[in-house]
Design a protein around this motif. Sequence first.
Motif, PDB file in Angstrom:
ATOM      1  N   GLU A  26       5.417  -2.664 -12.128  1.00 22.55           N
ATOM      2  CA  GLU A  26       4.650  -3.885 -11.849  1.00 22.55           C
ATOM      3  C   GLU A  26       4.258  -4.574 -13.157  1.00 22.55           C
ATOM      4  OE1 GLU A  26       3.245  -5.328  -9.010  1.00 22.55           O
ATOM      5  OE2 GLU A  26       3.802  -3.922  -7.425  1.00 22.55           O
ATOM      6  N   TYR A  49      11.349  -5.981  -7.746  1.00 23.92           N
ATOM      7  CA  TYR A  49      10.748  -4.689  -7.431  1.00 23.92           C
ATOM      8  C   TYR A  49       9.963  -4.785  -6.129  1.00 23.92           C
ATOM      9  CZ  TYR A  49       7.926  -0.452  -7.973  1.00 23.92           C
ATOM     10  OH  TYR A  49       7.321   0.764  -7.786  1.00 23.92           O
ATOM     11  N   THR A  77       5.767  -9.270  -4.089  1.00 23.31           N
ATOM     12  CA  THR A  77       6.158  -8.243  -5.049  1.00 23.31           C
ATOM     13  C   THR A  77       6.799  -8.901  -6.259  1.00 23.31           C
ATOM     14  OG1 THR A  77       8.181  -7.972  -3.754  1.00 23.31           O
ATOM     15  CG2 THR A  77       6.395  -6.397  -3.357  1.00 23.31           C
ATOM     16  N   GLY A 135       7.943  -2.269  -4.815  1.00 22.97           N
ATOM     17  CA  GLY A 135       6.680  -1.543  -4.794  1.00 22.97           C
ATOM     18  C   GLY A 135       6.502  -0.707  -3.539  1.00 22.97           C
ATOM     19  N   TYR A 136       5.295  -0.856  -2.936  1.00 18.84           N
ATOM     20  CA  TYR A 136       4.991  -0.082  -1.721  1.00 18.84           C
ATOM     21  C   TYR A 136       5.881  -0.459  -0.541  1.00 18.84           C
ATOM     22  CZ  TYR A 136       0.445   0.728  -4.019  1.00 18.84           C
ATOM     23  OH  TYR A 136      -0.555   1.063  -4.884  1.00 18.84           O
ATOM     24  N   GLN A 145       4.434   9.036  -9.058  1.00 19.03           N
ATOM     25  CA  GLN A 145       4.931   7.869  -8.328  1.00 19.03           C
ATOM     26  C   GLN A 145       4.053   6.642  -8.576  1.00 19.03           C
ATOM     27  OE1 GLN A 145       4.654  10.889  -7.065  1.00 19.03           O
ATOM     28  NE2 GLN A 145       6.342  11.387  -5.668  1.00 19.03           N
ATOM     29  N   GLU A 146       2.718   6.859  -8.607  1.00 17.61           N
ATOM     30  CA  GLU A 146       1.819   5.734  -8.820  1.00 17.61           C
ATOM     31  C   GLU A 146       1.909   5.219 -10.253  1.00 17.61           C
ATOM     32  OE1 GLU A 146      -1.144   2.771  -8.375  1.00 17.61           O
ATOM     33  OE2 GLU A 146       0.421   3.672  -7.137  1.00 17.61           O
ATOM     34  N   ARG A 198       5.023   3.177 -10.423  1.00 16.59           N
ATOM     35  CA  ARG A 198       4.817   1.885  -9.757  1.00 16.59           C
ATOM     36  C   ARG A 198       4.061   0.925 -10.674  1.00 16.59           C
ATOM     37  NH1 ARG A 198       1.307  -1.357  -7.495  1.00 16.59           N
ATOM     38  NH2 ARG A 198      -0.432  -0.016  -8.054  1.00 16.59           N
ATOM     39  N   TYR A 225       9.457   1.804  -3.277  1.00 14.39           N
ATOM     40  CA  TYR A 225       9.808   1.954  -4.697  1.00 14.39           C
ATOM     41  C   TYR A 225      11.282   1.661  -4.971  1.00 14.39           C
ATOM     42  CZ  TYR A 225       5.422   4.506  -4.239  1.00 14.39           C
ATOM     43  OH  TYR A 225       4.128   4.870  -3.930  1.00 14.39           O
TER      44      TYR A 225
END
Length: 580
Positions: free
Chosen positions: A443, A517, A504, A519-520, A435-436, A439, A568
């Motif tokens: 980004e 996007y 973001t 993101g978190y 997942q990271e 991401r 996400y």
Amino acid sequence: MAVMGEHTQARLILDYEAGRAALSEALPEVVRNPDQFGGALDLPIGALATVFRVKEVAQQRLWSQLSVIEVPDRIQEPAIEPNPEYEDAEVLQASARLITPETGQVNETVEIALDGPSHGNPFTDVELHAYFSLDGQEIRAGGFYDGNGRYVVRFLPETAGHWKFRTESTARSLNGHTGSIIVETGAARGVVRVAETFHFSYAGGGVYRPVGTTLYAWTHQSPELEKKTLETLSTSPFTKVRMCVFPKSFIFNDNDPGLYPFEREGETWDTTRFDPAFFQHFESRIRDLGKLGIEADVILFHPYDRWGFQDLGAAADDRYLRYIARRLAAIPNVWWSLANEYDFVTTKTPEDWERFAGIVAEEDHANHLLSIHNGTRIYDFSVQWATHCSLQKVDYYKTAELVEDLREKWGKPVIMDEIGYEGDLEYEWGSLSAQEIVRRVWETNLRGGYYTHGETYYHPDDELWWAKGGELLGQSAERIAFLDKLVAESPTGRLEPLSLTAPTPAGGVAGEYELHYNGYSQYRYITVGIPEGRDAVIDVIDTWAMTVETLPGTYSGRARVELPVRPYMALRVRVNKAPS
């Protein structure tokens, strides 16, 4: 005599009583238990101080203490000049058998070969190059000795026509050959070069997007493992592979390769004699990548070495660079990386890297992409020879978030070639979740940069993808493919960062095709602006589930879009053309 400093190898510092005393305050564990650090002791002490987060004040005290410890200067072997009397005067000029194709293709390798002499040391005694000319244009291509009396010159034509050539050599039998090759128009895409300041395209036309992966030592494995790696790559989204010329010695990668770049005399490498079989094998794997449409990002030096290849001396370094550049310069799918983690290579100075760049540029008639990769200290990419920025994260938390600033700073394409690896190692760089990684990839891409994937899951046979290849075990690769498909569907096949007030990122073609996007963040809704007088179709994208839900109807003005409350997520805004 020289003095120690932050670039001095940690292992060397430990050999001196004054060095151990200097380290006792800043890195006491290195002094008390050196064995537990293994290969890390081959790194410069400055790198260890950064990795283990030694406070700045303590670092400055350490550099001051080391600066008074003297060490002997290295004795450099002189360069070897070609032998102008390599062949006797009675040997006829241009008497070696010349083998040349009648035709070639634009953007594909053209090779001429000569069956010539093999006495003495052809690697150092003989200088050979050829001049290829067409309509007033002349290109110089260096030749190389390929063993068993065979000499080769390779050329990568980018223009169709009746190319003529002539050879020049210190060996009489190789000197003065002339001939011609008809180069025809073909479909090959050719070399990748910088396009539109921050992006890339093929010399033959068409957008190129770097979707990289890391396979540092894959060409130093068994034939079976190399074959498995190519099979995996054939169904992957990757269009670039970072790979080392020299074998690598590091955790989960301590096997000896089957081939070495030099001949050996006992325990000593004869750096004046290359092993052509090593380079032939390396070239074959690059060509295998080319058949899959994958660029080979060739890493010329690296610090993870127990064989001494990072410490050959200046004359041997220069010979090696000329030899490999001449061998690979006419292969279309090659990029050059002077080093992986250049600042960890303790045997090289800033002047060395600049000299190396000059040699590669001189010998590469096809002008492939050229860069260098950092450990903890980013190189000054304002240098003219660097075509793009190849970066490793230098902040524990931030990676992709810096891309826009770096683009503006350097005015060149930015590739985050090491954003961290998906895996489960005990190291922070090799234990990121899928997942990271996904991401960071989103980004990076939406901020106008490119990225390189890597995977470091434990394996019972130490077959970690990032080092040896084999099979992918993780979950990020398919989601990277999903993102790249969305990017490919933009009108330009690329993304530009879009200036928005949201923290973001968003990227695309402003007012036409936008990816937003989150993101978190887990927004309940998001507001997007549609150009006046136009409407848009909006898709809700789950970047992890890899789903695209097209919302009913169209949106205009300041449009509020409802979202699932989870991280996400992304939006795609496809603006319809204005009425004619």
